[in-house]
Design a protein around this motif. Sequence first.
Motif, PDB file in Angstrom:
ATOM      1  N   LEU B 121       3.651  -9.113   0.969  1.00 45.94           N
ATOM      2  CA  LEU B 121       3.904  -7.704   0.642  1.00 45.94           C
ATOM      3  C   LEU B 121       5.396  -7.376   0.811  1.00 45.94           C
ATOM      4  O   LEU B 121       6.008  -6.757  -0.071  1.00 45.94           O
ATOM      5  CB  LEU B 121       3.067  -6.791   1.553  1.00 45.94           C
ATOM      6  N   ALA B 122       5.969  -7.823   1.917  1.00 45.04           N
ATOM      7  CA  ALA B 122       7.389  -7.523   2.167  1.00 45.04           C
ATOM      8  C   ALA B 122       8.266  -8.089   1.057  1.00 45.04           C
ATOM      9  O   ALA B 122       9.201  -7.433   0.594  1.00 45.04           O
ATOM     10  CB  ALA B 122       7.813  -8.115   3.515  1.00 45.04           C
ATOM     11  N   LEU B 125       7.840  -6.123  -2.111  1.00 46.73           N
ATOM     12  CA  LEU B 125       8.523  -4.825  -2.030  1.00 46.73           C
ATOM     13  C   LEU B 125      10.035  -4.980  -2.168  1.00 46.73           C
ATOM     14  O   LEU B 125      10.733  -4.037  -2.515  1.00 46.73           O
ATOM     15  CB  LEU B 125       8.202  -4.122  -0.707  1.00 46.73           C
ATOM     16  N   PRO B 174      15.890   1.477  -1.279  1.00 44.82           N
ATOM     17  CA  PRO B 174      14.513   0.963  -1.243  1.00 44.82           C
ATOM     18  C   PRO B 174      14.114   0.613   0.198  1.00 44.82           C
ATOM     19  O   PRO B 174      14.982   0.305   1.024  1.00 44.82           O
ATOM     20  CB  PRO B 174      14.572  -0.279  -2.131  1.00 44.82           C
ATOM     21  N   VAL B 176      13.455  -1.657   2.221  1.00 50.31           N
ATOM     22  CA  VAL B 176      13.495  -3.069   2.621  1.00 50.31           C
ATOM     23  C   VAL B 176      13.579  -3.182   4.142  1.00 50.31           C
ATOM     24  O   VAL B 176      12.787  -3.898   4.769  1.00 50.31           O
ATOM     25  CB  VAL B 176      14.712  -3.755   1.956  1.00 50.31           C
ATOM     26  N   THR B 179      10.429  -1.699   5.825  1.00 49.19           N
ATOM     27  CA  THR B 179       9.275  -2.603   5.806  1.00 49.19           C
ATOM     28  C   THR B 179       9.401  -3.624   6.951  1.00 49.19           C
ATOM     29  O   THR B 179       8.438  -3.850   7.698  1.00 49.19           O
ATOM     30  CB  THR B 179       9.191  -3.339   4.456  1.00 49.19           C
ATOM     31  N   LEU B 203       5.006   2.888   2.058  1.00 46.26           N
ATOM     32  CA  LEU B 203       6.067   1.926   1.717  1.00 46.26           C
ATOM     33  C   LEU B 203       5.975   1.504   0.250  1.00 46.26           C
ATOM     34  O   LEU B 203       6.978   1.425  -0.464  1.00 46.26           O
ATOM     35  CB  LEU B 203       5.979   0.692   2.619  1.00 46.26           C
ATOM     36  N   VAL B 204       4.722   1.249  -0.208  1.00 42.51           N
ATOM     37  CA  VAL B 204       4.524   0.826  -1.605  1.00 42.51           C
ATOM     38  C   VAL B 204       4.938   1.962  -2.552  1.00 42.51           C
ATOM     39  O   VAL B 204       5.653   1.735  -3.538  1.00 42.51           O
ATOM     40  CB  VAL B 204       3.050   0.407  -1.846  1.00 42.51           C
ATOM     41  N   TRP B 206       6.989   4.408  -1.955  1.00 41.10           N
ATOM     42  CA  TRP B 206       8.442   4.587  -1.833  1.00 41.10           C
ATOM     43  C   TRP B 206       9.173   3.561  -2.718  1.00 41.10           C
ATOM     44  O   TRP B 206      10.044   3.910  -3.522  1.00 41.10           O
ATOM     45  CB  TRP B 206       8.809   4.431  -0.355  1.00 41.10           C
ATOM     46  N   ALA B 207       8.779   2.272  -2.582  1.00 40.89           N
ATOM     47  CA  ALA B 207       9.426   1.215  -3.374  1.00 40.89           C
ATOM     48  C   ALA B 207       9.188   1.445  -4.868  1.00 40.89           C
ATOM     49  O   ALA B 207      10.095   1.277  -5.689  1.00 40.89           O
ATOM     50  CB  ALA B 207       8.891  -0.151  -2.950  1.00 40.89           C
ATOM     51  N   THR B 208       7.949   1.829  -5.216  1.00 45.59           N
ATOM     52  CA  THR B 208       7.618   2.047  -6.637  1.00 45.59           C
ATOM     53  C   THR B 208       8.451   3.185  -7.203  1.00 45.59           C
ATOM     54  O   THR B 208       9.030   3.059  -8.299  1.00 45.59           O
ATOM     55  CB  THR B 208       6.110   2.381  -6.782  1.00 45.59           C
ATOM     56  N   CYS B 211      12.076   2.130  -7.598  1.00 48.11           N
ATOM     57  CA  CYS B 211      12.256   1.226  -8.744  1.00 48.11           C
ATOM     58  C   CYS B 211      12.159   1.987 -10.055  1.00 48.11           C
ATOM     59  O   CYS B 211      12.907   1.709 -10.997  1.00 48.11           O
ATOM     60  CB  CYS B 211      11.202   0.117  -8.729  1.00 48.11           C
TER      61      CYS B 211
END
Lengths: 266, 226
Positions: B121-122, B125, B174, B176, B179, B203-204, B206-208, B211
């Motif tokens: 997952l990390a 991400l 992001p 990173v 996470t 976290l998912v 946020w990253a999405t 991006c």
Amino acid sequence: MRFEGVWFRYARRAAWTLRDIGAAVEPGATVVVLGRNGAGKSTLLQLAAGVLRPVRGRVSDRPAIVGWVPERFPADQPFTAGDYLRRMALVRGVTDPHAADRWIERLLLTEHAATRLGDLSKGTAQKVGLAQALLLPPGLLVLDEPWEGLDAVARTLIPEIVAEVTHAGGIVLVSDHRGEITALPGAIHWTVSEHGLQPSPEKTPEGEVIVELAVRRSEATQAVAELRAAGHRVLRVKDPDADVRGAPVIAEPGRDPRARADRKPR
Amino acid sequence: MRIAGFVRGGRALAPLIAVLVELGVIYGGGASPAAVAYGYSAAALFPVLAWLTKLLLDTEPDVQRRLARLSVGPAREATGGLLAALVVALVVGAAAMAAPWLFHGIDPNKELASGMLLGVLAHLLAVPPAVAVGALASRAVTGSVRLGVTVLITAAVLVVVLGLSSSWAPWLVPPVMATARELADALPPTGSGVPPAGTIVLLVAWATAWCAVAFAGYGWLRRRRS
């Protein structure tokens, strides 16, 4: 295909390279784009091909399949000529598996097919650039100084290929600063300058032949005048030393001196 | 064609050596739980993957990129480049996950199964934002080497600085570092080994979202700089 009030500059605060260009080309036509260095010939061709987008205005009715032969082929790639063309065929979605090999053969590239692009001579790299543009039969073929670096045999291929594309209903745009336009006698001429585009819509009459002559430099002006007086059209005057001396042999009467620098009196 | 050119051109070598050195430093100090090791390796990988992406996208000469755009259309040309970079980054990410087993950097007795999943997952991400940063630093967008390198270095520094727990605007970068921190904080005895579901979803998301904004910006800049 039409240029509708096309303006272009390379950066927001830069001077306009092209201003308010308006012109139309019919299917099956060949257009030779003339003009001095830096006049915007290459820019105009890239706008036609769709490589550049106009800052203002638009280019409409562009054929779906465009073949563009850039002025300088990007040879800094880690592929052999044959490998590059086969990959480009894949990228372009060419269904005929022999398309790349056919053009390799036709453009006399067979012995260079296994040579890396970076090791090719300028003329051979130019032929690879030509081949990639023809992998799919183009509705619009844009040739930016296609004669540059080509040998005598390859030079004769350009008019042949241009004729094939136009006979199939395609449009061909060619830029030329070397005065090779005589090789395309049926072409329309456009001249690009800081004043915009000056199309000369009349085609070269089909019934004419081209005679190349050599005259003594001291008599060149008189010879041109006499030929004109006899009703002949002088297409160009080329002085092999003029590039060094930086001045044209013959001054075209009544023309802008900057246009004369092209050494292409008509 | 891009990946082939990239690999054959040999330009991938420098960042790959950097990956090796980084992983050697991270795992050289002894074995740690998988979640912690992978959390920090994903964070350390971020700038290298961004650099790899920039190199991959810059491998193609500008004129060749224009030829490709003419051949397949601007949208497919831009997406093709990003996909190629994503594939390369995922391969490097997978290799980075395998590397600690060579260095004996992971303690197999501490939360191994959940740690492995959290490690995947990390890395997942970290990879897409790294590709986005590399793409935004690429020559097709920045137009100059100096600006490209500046964008790349600034982004790499900001990811760390704004990613610290004391950051005033962590959402600008992001997640990173966030996470890596969450994975370390969740370990026993303070946690159950796995961060709460709400934290993972956050976290998912946020990253999405990050991006989505970054890739949309890339698309917009590419269209403008035709």
